[in-house]
Write an enzyme that holds these catalytic residues in place. Structure first.
Site, PDB file in Angstrom:
ATOM      1  N   GLY A 154       0.827  -1.202   0.000  1.00  0.00           N
ATOM      2  CA  GLY A 154       0.000   0.000   0.000  1.00  0.00           C
ATOM      3  C   GLY A 154       0.856   1.244   0.000  1.00  0.00           C
ATOM      4  O   GLY A 154       0.448   2.287   0.516  1.00  0.00           O
ATOM      5  N   SER A 241       5.472  -4.771  -2.385  1.00  0.00           N
ATOM      6  CA  SER A 241       5.279  -3.380  -2.786  1.00  0.00           C
ATOM      7  C   SER A 241       5.837  -2.454  -1.709  1.00  0.00           C
ATOM      8  O   SER A 241       7.019  -2.508  -1.392  1.00  0.00           O
ATOM      9  CB  SER A 241       3.795  -3.120  -3.067  1.00  0.00           C
TER      10      SER A 241
END
Length: 564
Positions: A154, A241
């Site tokens: 995120g 991520s």
């Protein structure tokens, strides 16, 4: 949801054949209760099935409303047994983010949503967000299992560990490991830098508060994980991520040294930290959005602490990127510039990416990009591929298109768009980190690189191997992620084959610091001459310098870490 009754796979390093796992595992009553002792008090979890004990929402830090924009503190001790069988609150999210980051959806609604999608985030938002979750095959049995400590993605702005996707039951069972997932402060709550705007007010660590939350969580693991059957001297941090970027940042942070012993980064790199000048400018916008006057330092600090969570969330929107700050304190150097982090050269590291990152990262919100023509492609790249340009070197879009069509003659215009944006935006950071590890003779002997080429079955393969696809494979949770891997029996069977390989590799790395397994071809460490890369597909293979022409061509443009 149908599953095969028995999943067979080589469970590396001492674990044998997989046992049957009920299809309704996550919906079963959370009983019987199990109790563990932590340094702050006893916690009650539940039997997750198949011999795994689970604990959700264990506090590792004090409510951050009491430590806002400052380093975290351990939780206050409690005397009664604390219930830890449900997700605790997640960190405040960035207003205007993707809907799944802002509100929970039912699992049924999420499963039936069209297109590629992750299972929904769950739990309310609160500044009281410093909680972690544990899955273990054995309490107090002195077996000293490796610890797999997962940091969610995120970016640095949104996300949570509170989702079925990150359930650690199957991974803990398959690998005889202890799985830990963690929530921490994000966006301005975790990374707004007020040290220079509001000096002397206790905000010296505000630019890296979110990273210091992770340090505190790793200290909790060091001090408590033996109770849960884990080995504090074999902790593997891994993240996808933004989680991978947080791992890279921790590698350069002195407070984190000695708290982890392997690193695995999934499509997430952090070459540079934010410079204090830029971080201060963004913090000034945040103060302005709150209506606070930085010239009155004491009053501004008082009002900043008195603001509501919702007021800060609203003020954060439009203030820009918030991420780790090169503050001279807990992050004294850029993580991977000009070298690999010297604090962590002896730590084994695996770096991975997916072949088609931006089919979800960009295409997920812009469906028209899947219907580009050769006439509309140039304008789409001018807008969607800013990393082709820099103040010193720019690559002409027509030339870029011509090269990619020559190198990939079967590609459509949309294929070229996603290949160019993936290679220039998402892949460059991993290339740089791998090269700098390989250039360091202390780090090179234990550095490996993989690329996920296996394609999702969703929408007949439209998404390729997109950003996030390695998560359900790593956690062996493909049956819980039909929106990511596909819903048909054939999709699920292929996905389980791939999950056997990927999760087995992760488990081996956690156990030994070497990711090689019997299911893989011999996987050499990464070197700048041959660039051997594990291609994760069915079957897996080793390929030297995949996308080498693209790497050399795009490498003419100086790399700029997004947000820094």
């Amino acid at each position: 949801m149908n599953r095969r009754d028995v999943l067979r796979g080589a469970a590396v390093v001492g674990a044998a054949r997989l046992l049957p796992i009920p299809g309704a595992l996550l919906a079963e009553p959370k009983s019987p209760a199990v109790v563990a002792a932590t340094t702050a008090g006893k916690v009650r979890g539940y039997a997750a099935g198949d011999g795994i004990s689970a604990f959700k929402g264990i506090p590792y830090g004090l409510d951050t409303a009491q430590t806002r924009f400052a380093a975290p503190r351990p939780p206050k001790a409690w005397t009664n047994i604390r219930e830890c069988s449900e997700w605790a609150p997640r960190a405040p999210q960035t207003v205007g983010a993707r809907p799944e980051y802002e509100s929970s959806k039912s699992r049924e609604e999420a499963a039936n949503r069209p297109g590629y999608h992750l299972p929904p985030d769950e739990g309310p938002q609160s500044e009281d967000c410093l909680h972690l979750n544990v899955w273990t095959p054995g309490l107090r049995d002195h077996k000293k299992r490796p610890v797999m400590f997962y940091i969610h993605g995120g970016a640095f702005a949104n996300g949570t560990a509170n989702a079925a996707l990150y359930d650690g039951t199957r991974l803990a069972r398959r690998g005889d490991v202890v799985v830990v997932t963690v929530n921490h402060r994000l966006n301005s709550f975790g990374y707004a830098y007020f040290a220079e705007l509001l000096p002397g007010q206790g905000f010296e660590d505000s630019g890296n508060a979110g990273q210091l939350d992770l340090v505190l969580a790793l200290q909790w693991v060091r001090d408590n994980i033996a109770e849960f059957g884990g080995d504090p001297s074999r902790v593997m941090i891994f993240g996808q991520s933004g989680g991978g970027a947080k791992c890279a940042t921790l590698m350069a942070q002195p407070p984190a040294k000695g708290l982890f012993h392997r690193v695995l980064s999934m499509s997430g790199q952090q070459v540079l930290g934010v410079q204090p000048l830029h971080a201060t400018q963004r913090a000034a916008i945040l103060l302005k959005n709150l209506g606070l006057d930085a010239s009155n330092v004491a009053e501004a600090a008082k009002e900043l602490r008195a603001a509501t969570m919702e007021q800060i969330q609203a003020a954060t929107r439009g203030a820009g990127y918030f991420g780790p700050v090169k503050d001279g304190r807990s992050l004294p150097v850029d993580p991977f510039d000009p070298t690999d982090p010297q604090l962590s050269t002896d730590i084994p590291m695996v770096l991975g990416n997916t072949h088609d990152e931006t089919r979800v990262l960009i295409g997920g919100g812009q469906p028209a990009l899947f219907d580009l023509t050769w006439e509309t492609l140039p304008a789409a790249l001018e807008k969607g591929a800013p990393f082709l340009k820099s103040p010193s070197v720019s690559l002409p879009v027509p030339e870029v298109i011509a090269h990619y069509r020559e190198w990939n003659p079967t590609y459509s215009a949309s294929d070229v768009f996603f290949a160019v944006t993936t290679d220039s935006r998402s892949w460059r950071g991993e290339v740089i980190e791998a090269e700098r590890r390989a250039a360091d003779p202390r780090a090179q002997p234990h550095t490996w690189v993989y690329q996920l080429n296996w394609k999702s079955g969703v929408d007949n393969g439209k998404w390729g191997a997109p950003h996030t696809l390695d998560i359900p494979l790593a956690f062996d949770n493909t049956a819980l992620s039909p929106g990511m891997v596909g819903t048909t029996p054939a999709d699920q069977a292929r996905a389980q084959q791939m999950a056997d390989i990927v999760s087995g590799m992760y488990i081996a790395f956690a156990h030994t610091g070497n990711p090689n397994t019997a299911q893989l071809p011999k996987w050499p460490t990464f070197s700048v001459d041959k660039r051997p890369t594990l291609i994760l597909d069915l079957p897996p293979r080793i390929e030297d310098d995949p996308r080498g022409r693209e790497r050399k061509y795009l490498g003419q443009v100086p790399y700029v870490q997004p947000g820094t």
